[in-house]
Write a protein that holds these residues in place. Structure first.
Motif, PDB file in Angstrom:
ATOM      1  N   THR A   1      50.843  43.132  26.806  1.00  0.00           N
ATOM      2  CA  THR A   1      52.094  43.313  27.548  1.00  0.00           C
ATOM      3  C   THR A   1      51.944  42.769  28.952  1.00  0.00           C
ATOM      4  N   ARG A   2      53.061  42.477  29.586  1.00  0.00           N
ATOM      5  CA  ARG A   2      52.999  41.971  30.964  1.00  0.00           C
ATOM      6  C   ARG A   2      52.582  43.075  31.929  1.00  0.00           C
ATOM      7  N   ASP A   3      52.843  44.342  31.588  1.00  0.00           N
ATOM      8  CA  ASP A   3      52.391  45.449  32.435  1.00  0.00           C
ATOM      9  C   ASP A   3      50.867  45.541  32.450  1.00  0.00           C
ATOM     10  N   GLN A   4      50.239  45.324  31.288  1.00  0.00           N
ATOM     11  CA  GLN A   4      48.773  45.313  31.238  1.00  0.00           C
ATOM     12  C   GLN A   4      48.215  44.151  32.047  1.00  0.00           C
ATOM     13  N   ALA A   5      48.853  42.989  31.958  1.00  0.00           N
ATOM     14  CA  ALA A   5      48.413  41.831  32.751  1.00  0.00           C
ATOM     15  C   ALA A   5      48.608  42.112  34.241  1.00  0.00           C
ATOM     16  N   GLY A   6      49.700  42.793  34.605  1.00  0.00           N
ATOM     17  CA  GLY A   6      49.931  43.162  36.002  1.00  0.00           C
ATOM     18  C   GLY A   6      48.875  44.130  36.504  1.00  0.00           C
ATOM     19  N   ALA A   7      48.457  45.063  35.661  1.00  0.00           N
ATOM     20  CA  ALA A   7      47.384  45.995  36.030  1.00  0.00           C
ATOM     21  C   ALA A   7      46.071  45.245  36.247  1.00  0.00           C
ATOM     22  N   GLU A   8      45.831  44.211  35.446  1.00  0.00           N
ATOM     23  CA  GLU A   8      44.627  43.385  35.623  1.00  0.00           C
ATOM     24  C   GLU A   8      44.676  42.631  36.945  1.00  0.00           C
ATOM     25  N   VAL A   9      45.849  42.158  37.333  1.00  0.00           N
ATOM     26  CA  VAL A   9      46.017  41.502  38.635  1.00  0.00           C
ATOM     27  C   VAL A   9      45.637  42.470  39.749  1.00  0.00           C
ATOM     28  N   LEU A  10      46.116  43.698  39.649  1.00  0.00           N
ATOM     29  CA  LEU A  10      45.817  44.698  40.685  1.00  0.00           C
ATOM     30  C   LEU A  10      44.332  45.052  40.700  1.00  0.00           C
ATOM     31  N   ARG A  11      43.700  45.146  39.540  1.00  0.00           N
ATOM     32  CA  ARG A  11      42.271  45.429  39.476  1.00  0.00           C
ATOM     33  C   ARG A  11      41.468  44.320  40.155  1.00  0.00           C
ATOM     34  N   ARG A  12      41.834  43.075  39.873  1.00  0.00           N
ATOM     35  CA  ARG A  12      41.135  41.947  40.492  1.00  0.00           C
ATOM     36  C   ARG A  12      41.373  41.896  41.998  1.00  0.00           C
ATOM     37  N   TRP A  13      42.601  42.253  42.428  1.00  0.00           N
ATOM     38  CA  TRP A  13      42.903  42.243  43.852  1.00  0.00           C
ATOM     39  C   TRP A  13      42.073  43.298  44.580  1.00  0.00           C
ATOM     40  N   ILE A  14      41.940  44.490  43.995  1.00  0.00           N
ATOM     41  CA  ILE A  14      41.116  45.536  44.610  1.00  0.00           C
ATOM     42  C   ILE A  14      39.660  45.079  44.700  1.00  0.00           C
ATOM     43  N   ALA A  15      39.162  44.459  43.646  1.00  0.00           N
ATOM     44  CA  ALA A  15      37.777  43.969  43.666  1.00  0.00           C
ATOM     45  C   ALA A  15      37.580  42.934  44.771  1.00  0.00           C
ATOM     46  N   LEU A  16      38.560  42.068  44.973  1.00  0.00           N
ATOM     47  CA  LEU A  16      38.463  41.043  46.012  1.00  0.00           C
ATOM     48  C   LEU A  16      38.581  41.652  47.408  1.00  0.00           C
ATOM     49  N   ALA A  17      39.515  42.574  47.585  1.00  0.00           N
ATOM     50  CA  ALA A  17      39.757  43.175  48.905  1.00  0.00           C
ATOM     51  C   ALA A  17      38.615  44.081  49.352  1.00  0.00           C
ATOM     52  N   THR A  18      37.900  44.677  48.396  1.00  0.00           N
ATOM     53  CA  THR A  18      36.829  45.611  48.760  1.00  0.00           C
ATOM     54  C   THR A  18      35.437  44.985  48.675  1.00  0.00           C
ATOM     55  N   ALA A  19      35.366  43.693  48.324  1.00  0.00           N
ATOM     56  CA  ALA A  19      34.062  43.021  48.205  1.00  0.00           C
ATOM     57  C   ALA A  19      33.450  42.770  49.575  1.00  0.00           C
ATOM     58  N   LYS A  20      32.134  42.872  49.642  1.00  0.00           N
ATOM     59  CA  LYS A  20      31.436  42.576  50.885  1.00  0.00           C
ATOM     60  C   LYS A  20      31.392  41.068  51.079  1.00  0.00           C
TER      61      LYS A  20
END
Length: 117
Positions: free
Chosen positions: A78-97
């Motif tokens: 579903t597109r909602d699952q893909a949207g959740a994956e976008v948010l997961r990747r964004w958090i990983a990028l924003a919190t990376a050292k």
């Protein structure tokens, strides 16, 4: 032309989750069915688009996160699952050292890279 200063520290998990708490999918292009993951302030965090795969009669395969067209990446039902994956990747990028570029021989930071930026 002004450039944004890079933060000295990564964003905390708590702050990143607060930032994306109100994110939602917005239809960007009706013809191609491309969506954007957008916060209430209008910040675009990523993209969701249809995924196609050769060898299927319809060609339709699901939804891809962040507009990456690769057969190796997972496709979401579903597109909602893909949207959740976008948010997961964004958090990983924003919190990376922040990473320091090192030369292969001396393992010291590349000084010219810092001057170019």
């Amino acid at each position: 032309m002004t450039e944004a200063a890079e933060p000295k520290r990564p964003m905390s998990q708590k702050k990143a989750r607060e930032f994306i708490a109100d994110a939602h999918l917005v239809l960007r292009d009706r013809e191609t069915r491309h969506y954007e993951v957008v916060t209430e302030s209008g910040t675009v965090l990523g993209h969701v688009e249809p995924a196609y795969k050769a060898g299927r009669r319809s060609g339709w395969n699901g939804w891809a996160a962040n507009s990456i067209r690769s057969a190796a990446l997972p496709v979401h039902a579903t597109r909602d699952q893909a949207g959740a994956e976008v948010l997961r990747r964004w958090i990983a990028l924003a919190t990376a050292k922040p990473q320091t570029a090192l030369t292969a021989r001396t393992r010291e930071p590349i000084r010219w890279l810092a001057k170019a930026a």
